[in-house]
Design a protein around this motif. Structure first.
Motif, mmCIF file in Angstrom:
data_model
loop_
_atom_site.group_PDB
_atom_site.id
_atom_site.type_symbol
_atom_site.label_atom_id
_atom_site.label_comp_id
_atom_site.label_asym_id
_atom_site.label_seq_id
_atom_site.Cartn_x
_atom_site.Cartn_y
_atom_site.Cartn_z
ATOM 1 N N LYS A 13 0.943 -1.064 0.036
ATOM 2 C CA LYS A 13 -0.219 -0.236 0.069
ATOM 3 C C LYS A 13 0.615 1.139 -0.281
ATOM 4 O O LYS A 13 0.747 2.047 -1.037
ATOM 5 C CB LYS A 13 -1.269 -0.416 1.385
ATOM 6 C CG LYS A 13 -1.776 1.423 1.374
ATOM 7 C CD LYS A 13 -2.963 1.165 1.916
ATOM 8 C CE LYS A 13 -4.088 2.545 1.587
ATOM 9 N NZ LYS A 13 -4.021 3.169 0.950
ATOM 10 N N PRO A 14 2.008 1.416 0.662
ATOM 11 C CA PRO A 14 2.672 2.611 1.121
ATOM 12 C C PRO A 14 3.339 3.231 -0.088
ATOM 13 O O PRO A 14 3.184 4.292 -1.111
ATOM 14 C CB PRO A 14 4.015 1.793 1.494
ATOM 15 C CG PRO A 14 2.634 1.261 2.924
ATOM 16 C CD PRO A 14 2.557 0.092 2.064
ATOM 17 N N ARG A 16 1.646 1.481 -3.434
ATOM 18 C CA ARG A 16 0.839 2.050 -4.481
ATOM 19 C C ARG A 16 0.268 3.542 -4.305
ATOM 20 O O ARG A 16 0.280 4.221 -5.211
ATOM 21 C CB ARG A 16 -0.665 1.120 -3.910
ATOM 22 C CG ARG A 16 -0.332 -0.542 -4.186
ATOM 23 C CD ARG A 16 -1.586 -0.957 -4.369
ATOM 24 N NE ARG A 16 -2.357 -0.799 -3.420
ATOM 25 C CZ ARG A 16 -2.261 -1.730 -2.222
ATOM 26 N NH1 ARG A 16 -1.839 -2.390 -2.383
ATOM 27 N NH2 ARG A 16 -3.323 -0.735 -1.279
ATOM 28 N N ASP A 17 0.451 3.777 -3.204
ATOM 29 C CA ASP A 17 -0.046 5.624 -2.628
ATOM 30 C C ASP A 17 0.718 6.652 -3.186
ATOM 31 O O ASP A 17 0.346 7.533 -3.823
ATOM 32 C CB ASP A 17 -0.656 5.633 -1.181
ATOM 33 C CG ASP A 17 -0.867 4.793 -0.632
ATOM 34 O OD1 ASP A 17 -2.635 4.418 -1.415
ATOM 35 O OD2 ASP A 17 -2.065 4.359 0.918
ATOM 36 N N LYS A 18 1.874 5.943 -2.867
ATOM 37 C CA LYS A 18 2.775 7.245 -3.536
ATOM 38 C C LYS A 18 3.218 6.781 -4.539
ATOM 39 O O LYS A 18 3.469 8.290 -5.530
ATOM 40 C CB LYS A 18 4.715 6.498 -2.765
ATOM 41 C CG LYS A 18 5.646 7.453 -3.719
ATOM 42 C CD LYS A 18 7.041 6.551 -3.122
ATOM 43 C CE LYS A 18 7.996 7.544 -3.348
ATOM 44 N NZ LYS A 18 9.591 7.402 -2.792
ATOM 45 N N GLY A 20 0.883 6.717 -6.595
ATOM 46 C CA GLY A 20 -1.015 7.154 -7.494
ATOM 47 C C GLY A 20 -1.487 5.818 -8.035
ATOM 48 O O GLY A 20 -2.479 6.289 -9.002
ATOM 49 N N VAL A 22 -4.279 2.577 -8.209
ATOM 50 C CA VAL A 22 -5.168 2.255 -7.823
ATOM 51 C C VAL A 22 -6.239 1.724 -8.875
ATOM 52 O O VAL A 22 -5.024 1.453 -10.299
ATOM 53 C CB VAL A 22 -6.181 4.139 -7.711
ATOM 54 C CG1 VAL A 22 -5.970 4.559 -7.623
ATOM 55 C CG2 VAL A 22 -6.995 4.403 -8.836
ATOM 56 N N SER A 25 -5.518 0.883 -12.870
ATOM 57 C CA SER A 25 -4.071 1.823 -13.119
ATOM 58 C C SER A 25 -3.124 0.856 -13.903
ATOM 59 O O SER A 25 -3.559 -0.371 -13.677
ATOM 60 C CB SER A 25 -3.663 1.993 -11.733
ATOM 61 O OG SER A 25 -3.990 3.268 -10.855
ATOM 62 N N LYS A 40 4.367 3.506 -13.239
ATOM 63 C CA LYS A 40 2.882 3.486 -13.505
ATOM 64 C C LYS A 40 3.228 3.940 -14.756
ATOM 65 O O LYS A 40 3.924 5.327 -15.037
ATOM 66 C CB LYS A 40 2.462 4.712 -12.229
ATOM 67 C CG LYS A 40 1.044 5.024 -12.567
ATOM 68 C CD LYS A 40 0.330 5.772 -11.936
ATOM 69 C CE LYS A 40 -1.426 6.024 -12.827
ATOM 70 N NZ LYS A 40 -1.848 6.997 -11.790
#
Length: 87
Positions: A13-14, A16-18, A20, A22, A25, A40
């Motif tokens: 998760k960290p 994915r969050d960094k 972006g 989702v 994607s 990404k």
């Protein structure tokens, strides 16, 4: 991190969050020497209204409708419909 039998891994998760990331994607794995990097994918650029209009203008007159108007041509493209043309 363990790879499943299907070749899948869970992106923490960290990360994915960094990045972006989702659901839905697009990501890519890039091999660089003995390492693999997750990136990404960049979103494709959006066309402006002017660019879209220019594309349509460039296509104008390139379809031979054989003298049919728009509705006739679309009906011809779709072909007969069993639910309407039974008989």
């Amino acid at each position: 991190m363990r790879v499943t039998e299907k070749g899948q891994v869970t992106i923490p998760k960290p990360i994915r969050d960094k990045l972006g990331i989702v659901p839905g994607s697009e990501v890519e794995f890039v091999a660089e020497g003995a390492e693999v990097h997750l990136r990404k994918r960049a979103d494709p650029p959006c066309l402006t209204e002017e660019e879209i209009a220019a594309h349509f203008e460039a296509m104008r007159g390139t379809i031979d409708t054989q003298g049919m108007d728009g509705k006739e041509f679309i009906d011809w493209l779709r072909g007969p419909r069993d639910d309407l043309d039974a008989g």
